[in-house]
Design a protein around this motif. Structure first.
Motif, short mmCIF file in Angstrom:
data_model
loop_
_atom_site.label_atom_id
_atom_site.label_comp_id
_atom_site.label_asym_id
_atom_site.label_seq_id
_atom_site.Cartn_x
_atom_site.Cartn_y
_atom_site.Cartn_z
N THR A 3 -7.84 -5.95 -7.10
CA THR A 3 -6.67 -6.75 -7.42
C THR A 3 -5.47 -6.21 -6.65
OG1 THR A 3 -5.99 -5.34 -9.24
CG2 THR A 3 -7.57 -7.13 -9.74
N GLU A 4 -4.43 -7.02 -6.61
CA GLU A 4 -3.22 -6.58 -5.94
C GLU A 4 -2.66 -5.31 -6.58
OE1 GLU A 4 1.26 -8.13 -4.77
OE2 GLU A 4 -0.17 -9.54 -5.62
N THR A 8 -2.13 -1.77 -4.53
CA THR A 8 -0.83 -1.11 -4.38
C THR A 8 -0.82 0.24 -5.09
OG1 THR A 8 0.10 -2.37 -6.23
CG2 THR A 8 0.45 -3.25 -4.01
N ALA A 9 -1.45 0.33 -6.26
CA ALA A 9 -1.50 1.61 -6.98
C ALA A 9 -2.26 2.66 -6.18
CB ALA A 9 -2.13 1.42 -8.36
N ALA A 46 4.91 -0.25 -2.46
CA ALA A 46 3.75 -0.87 -1.81
C ALA A 46 3.70 -2.34 -2.20
CB ALA A 46 2.47 -0.17 -2.22
N THR A 47 3.27 -3.16 -1.24
CA THR A 47 3.13 -4.60 -1.46
C THR A 47 1.89 -5.08 -0.71
OG1 THR A 47 5.53 -4.85 -1.51
CG2 THR A 47 4.25 -6.84 -1.20
N ARG A 48 1.08 -5.85 -1.39
CA ARG A 48 -0.07 -6.46 -0.71
C ARG A 48 0.36 -7.83 -0.22
NH1 ARG A 48 -5.76 -7.89 -3.45
NH2 ARG A 48 -4.64 -9.79 -3.95
N LEU A 53 -4.31 -6.35 3.67
CA LEU A 53 -3.02 -6.05 4.29
C LEU A 53 -2.02 -5.62 3.21
CD1 LEU A 53 -1.26 -5.85 6.78
CD2 LEU A 53 -0.71 -8.28 6.52
N THR A 54 -2.11 -4.36 2.88
CA THR A 54 -1.15 -3.77 1.95
C THR A 54 -0.23 -2.88 2.76
OG1 THR A 54 -2.81 -3.81 0.20
CG2 THR A 54 -0.88 -2.43 -0.17
N VAL A 55 1.07 -3.05 2.58
CA VAL A 55 2.05 -2.30 3.36
C VAL A 55 2.82 -1.35 2.47
CG1 VAL A 55 2.32 -4.10 5.11
CG2 VAL A 55 3.86 -4.04 3.17
N LEU A 56 3.21 -0.24 3.06
CA LEU A 56 4.15 0.67 2.42
C LEU A 56 5.52 0.39 3.00
CD1 LEU A 56 2.39 4.16 2.32
CD2 LEU A 56 2.84 2.61 0.42
#
Length: 139
Positions: A3-4, A8-9, A46-48, A53-56
């Motif tokens: 999951t998103e 991110t976690a 963090a954002t997915r 494609l999850t970015v910091l």
């Protein structure tokens, strides 16, 4: 498929572990990481954006309430053009100018050591910029 929230976690946990090699890191209630480096407060989020494609996103508050002096803004703009890591922002407020450095990048799959090095390159740039800006004499 994760999951998103899990994506991110996991990425924030990796970023925390990477940064803790160098700094004391705090985890906020929303999961964001906060820390100080040479009097520069920083936050990592963090954002997915899409599957895989999850970015910091790293934001450093370089300076705040600086005199609203065009030479300081010009110096920050010149410095922004020299930087490889991050985008400088200058915000004019009623108390003067605030300067931030932001850097966002896809970090999924990175190993802790290179991730820590990359984050510290940005943070070190912010700290050096703070030193440079605060050393500018007022007009």
């Amino acid at each position: 498929m994760m999951t998103e929230a899990a994506d991110t976690a996991n990425l924030l946990t990796l970023a925390r572990e990477s940064l803790e090699r160098y700094l004391e890191v705090h985890v906020d209630d929303d999961g964001a990481l906060t820390f100080m480096h040479a009097d520069v407060p920083c936050v990592v989020q963090a954002t997915r954006l899409a599957d895989g494609l999850t970015v910091l996103s790293l934001t450093c508050v370089v300076a705040w309430d600086l005199p609203d002096d065009p030479s300081i803004a010009a110096s920050a703009a010149e410095r922004a053009g020299q930087g490889l890591f991050g985008t400088l922002g200058v915000v004019h407020t009623e108390r003067g100018m605030d300067v931030t450095l932001r850097y966002a990048f896809p970090a999924e799959g990175m190993d802790p050591s290179p991730l820590g090095t990359l984050l510290m390159l940005v943070v070190s740039t912010a700290s050096q910029l703070r030193t440079d800006l605060l050393g500018i004499p007022e007009s």
